[in-house]
Design an enzyme around this catalytic site. Structure first.
Site, PDB file in Angstrom:
ATOM      1  CG  ASP A 205      -0.293  -0.100   2.262  1.00 59.89           C
ATOM      2  OD1 ASP A 205       1.366   0.343   2.736  1.00 59.89           O
ATOM      3  OD2 ASP A 205      -0.858   0.104   3.726  1.00 59.89           O
ATOM      4  CG  ASP A 207       1.516   3.268   4.662  1.00 63.65           C
ATOM      5  OD1 ASP A 207       0.657   2.666   5.233  1.00 63.65           O
ATOM      6  OD2 ASP A 207       2.488   2.347   4.125  1.00 63.65           O
ATOM      7  CG  ASP A 295      -3.000   2.521   5.298  1.00 61.79           C
ATOM      8  OD1 ASP A 295      -4.410   2.094   4.901  1.00 61.79           O
ATOM      9  OD2 ASP A 295      -2.230   1.377   6.064  1.00 61.79           O
TER      10      ASP A 295
HETATM   11  P1  8DG Z   1       4.249  -2.096   2.864  1.00 61.02           P
HETATM   12  O1  8DG Z   1       3.071  -1.901   2.795  1.00 61.02           O
HETATM   13  O2  8DG Z   1       5.125  -1.811   2.195  1.00 61.02           O
HETATM   14  O3  8DG Z   1       4.566  -3.690   2.852  1.00 61.02           O
HETATM   15  O4  8DG Z   1       4.757  -2.634   4.781  1.00 61.02           O
HETATM   16  P2  8DG Z   1       4.965  -1.225   5.779  1.00 61.02           P
HETATM   17  O5  8DG Z   1       4.261   0.057   5.316  1.00 61.02           O
HETATM   18  O6  8DG Z   1       5.843  -0.833   6.356  1.00 61.02           O
HETATM   19  O7  8DG Z   1       3.911  -1.708   6.296  1.00 61.02           O
HETATM   20  P3  8DG Z   1       2.628  -1.355   6.684  1.00 61.02           P
HETATM   21  O8  8DG Z   1       1.643  -2.617   7.127  1.00 61.02           O
HETATM   22  O9  8DG Z   1       1.628  -0.502   5.597  1.00 61.02           O
HETATM   23  O10 8DG Z   1       2.530  -0.049   7.827  1.00 61.02           O
HETATM   24  C1  8DG Z   1       2.940   0.910   8.046  1.00 61.02           C
HETATM   25  C2  8DG Z   1       3.640   1.696   9.681  1.00 61.02           C
HETATM   26  O11 8DG Z   1       2.074   1.706   9.977  1.00 61.02           O
HETATM   27  C3  8DG Z   1       3.669   0.125   9.878  1.00 61.02           C
HETATM   28  O12 8DG Z   1       4.607   1.225  10.796  1.00 61.02           O
HETATM   29  C4  8DG Z   1       2.527  -0.217  11.008  1.00 61.02           C
HETATM   30  C5  8DG Z   1       1.579   1.441  11.277  1.00 61.02           C
HETATM   31  N1  8DG Z   1       0.503   1.750  11.778  1.00 61.02           N
HETATM   32  C6  8DG Z   1       0.066   2.315  13.128  1.00 61.02           C
HETATM   33  N2  8DG Z   1      -1.138   1.878  13.200  1.00 61.02           N
HETATM   34  C7  8DG Z   1      -1.588   0.700  12.257  1.00 61.02           C
HETATM   35  C8  8DG Z   1      -3.438   0.496  12.171  1.00 61.02           C
HETATM   36  O13 8DG Z   1      -4.073   1.089  12.802  1.00 61.02           O
HETATM   37  N3  8DG Z   1      -3.423   0.115  10.528  1.00 61.02           N
HETATM   38  C9  8DG Z   1      -2.329  -0.405  10.287  1.00 61.02           C
HETATM   39  N4  8DG Z   1      -2.024  -0.937   9.076  1.00 61.02           N
HETATM   40  N5  8DG Z   1      -0.903   0.585   9.995  1.00 61.02           N
HETATM   41  C10 8DG Z   1      -0.683   1.358  11.428  1.00 61.02           C
HETATM   42  O14 8DG Z   1       0.900   2.130  13.450  1.00 61.02           O
HETATM   43 MN    MN Z   2       2.851   0.454   4.366  1.00 62.81          MN
HETATM   44 MN    MN Z   3      -0.399   0.780   5.694  1.00 62.37          MN
END
Ligand code: 8DG
Ligand code: MN
Ligand code: MN
Length: 369
Positions: A205, A207, A295
């Site tokens: 995703d 962020d 996100d």
């Molecule tokens: P990716 O998307 O590239 O696979 O990896 P990422 O960007 O490291 O993982 P992510 O699942 O998108 O999470 C990014 C950060 O968001 C991670 O350090 C944790 C943080 N996060 C929170 N709260 C929440 C929540 O409620 N939901 C999600 N999905 N992530 C959260 O601190």
């Molecule tokens: Mn991510």
């Molecule tokens: Mn995320």
């Protein structure tokens, strides 16, 4: 330098926040195996063992080169009997029998498939598995299964959102969100977080933090940004969570997976996104767009640094930051604040938080733990 393994590896910390971990992984042969084992324990809700394998994998990712023999494991932290046995087997045979068995295990395969759907976790996968369901067509054919809105979108956009998001696509999305936020207030602040801010080439995703310097204004900013995306006709799915953040209720002693800031989990329609090779759905069926997960989180500006540190990740880096803060400093750290027994420690930047914790600053691209 290649020969001096002892001094190189003897100094590795058990905490990811005291290690520098780039996207270059020299121990993929071990960490891939550990990830399968960790996942399997996660599916069976054996949290301790799951974490042990994730922690071991994370430590190995920080090493400047591959572990080559048993002797080198002795001085490394985060390795227990089980993890060492798996590594030993991989060193001797090239793979782990336990991992091989899991990969061909019907239960593991089914859980892996089901949890690959947006909105489906181990609990739902287990429920479906118990009912004897084994494939997507089994689920979609079963009239007694109720899919929530998130899962419905998960199935609808399955092909697109299970395909990795590229850096270029992340840049396009940044422009879209930036435009939407700036149309509401020119003072809007947009920051890339998550994997792409750690220098990853691909992500599941994208962020972002979206906020504004005007305290309190951020709460209504997010719904307005979402509304703007909707009016552009690119909002395919939106799970919005209003802020439940209350400074008076800090510190939050119980660990919570989600923070209390206003946030949303979206699926957006990204125009003009083409797949190299052209085999995937975006081109395969003649579409010029793809669905992509985004996100957004919207903290008040006085907690910006904590939200940024919390959302930059990786998840293992975050876990160890909190663990370090508690075990080594007697402090409490979460996505909202840092609390030292009787007082909150203010921070304007991530560097301030590392300094409060007495940690050397680790750049985002060194947090791929
Ligand atoms: P990716 O998307 O590239 O696979 O990896 P990422 O960007 O490291 O993982 P992510 O699942 O998108 O999470 C990014 C950060 O968001 C991670 O350090 C944790 C943080 N996060 C929170 N709260 C929440 C929540 O409620 N939901 C999600 N999905 N992530 C959260 O601190
Ligand atoms: Mn991510
Ligand atoms: Mn995320």
């Amino acid at each position: 330098a290649e020969g001096s393994t002892h001094t190189l590896m003897a100094t590795v910390s058990q905490y990811a926040c005291q290690r520098r971990t780039t996207t270059e992984n020299n121990n993929k042969i071990f960490t891939d195996a550990f990830e399968v084992l960790a996942e399997s324990y996660e599916f069976n809700e054996i949290e301790g063992r799951c974490l042990a394998f994730r922690r071991a994998a994370s430590m190995l990712k920080s090493l400047p080169r591959a572990v080559r023999c048993l002797g080198e494991m002795q001085d490394l932290p985060c390795l227990g009997e089980h993890t060492k046995a798996v590594m030993e087997e991989i060193l001797q045979c090239g793979c782990s029998f336990e991992v091989k068995k899991l990969l061909s295990d019907e239960r593991y395969q089914t859980f892996k498939l089901f949890t690959s759907v947006f909105g489906v976790g181990p609990k739902t996968a287990d429920k479906w598995h118990r009912r004897g369901l084994r494939s997507f067509s089994d689920i979609l054919a079963d009239r007694s299964i109720h899919l929530n809105r998130m899962q419905q979108s998960g199935f609808l956009h399955y092909g697109d959102i299970s395909r990795a998001v590229s850096k270029a696509e992340a840049r396009s999305l940044r422009n879209i969100i930036d435009g939407a936020a700036r149309a509401i207030t020119p003072a809007a602040i947009l920051a890339l977080t998550g994997g792409f801010s750690r220098g990853k080439e691909f992500g599941h995703d994208v962020d972002f933090i979206v906020t504004t310097p005007e305290l309190g204004r951020e709460e209504s900013l997010l719904p307005e940004v979402i509304d703007g995306l909707k009016k552009q006709g690119i909002l395919l799915y939106c799970d919005y969570h209003a802020s439940t953040f209350d400074v008076a209720k800090l510190p939050i002693r119980r660990f919570e997976a989600m923070d209390h800031f206003a946030k949303c989990f979206l699926i957006l329609r990204l125009e003009g996104s083409r797949v190299e090779g052209g085999l995937n759905s975006a081109e395969g069926d003649g579409r010029g767009w793809r669905a992509v997960r985004v996100d957004l989180v919207s903290p008040p500006m006085d907690h910006y640094a904590f939200a940024l540190l919390g959302w930059t990740g990786s998840r293992q880096f975050e876990r160890d930051l909190r663990r370090f803060a508690g075990a080594k400093r007697g402090m409490l750290l979460d996505n909202h604040a840092l609390y030292d027994k009787t007082k909150f420690l203010a921070a304007e930047t991530e560097k301030d938080i590392f300094a409060h914790l007495g940690l050397e600053y680790i750049e985002p691209w060194q947090r791929n733990a």
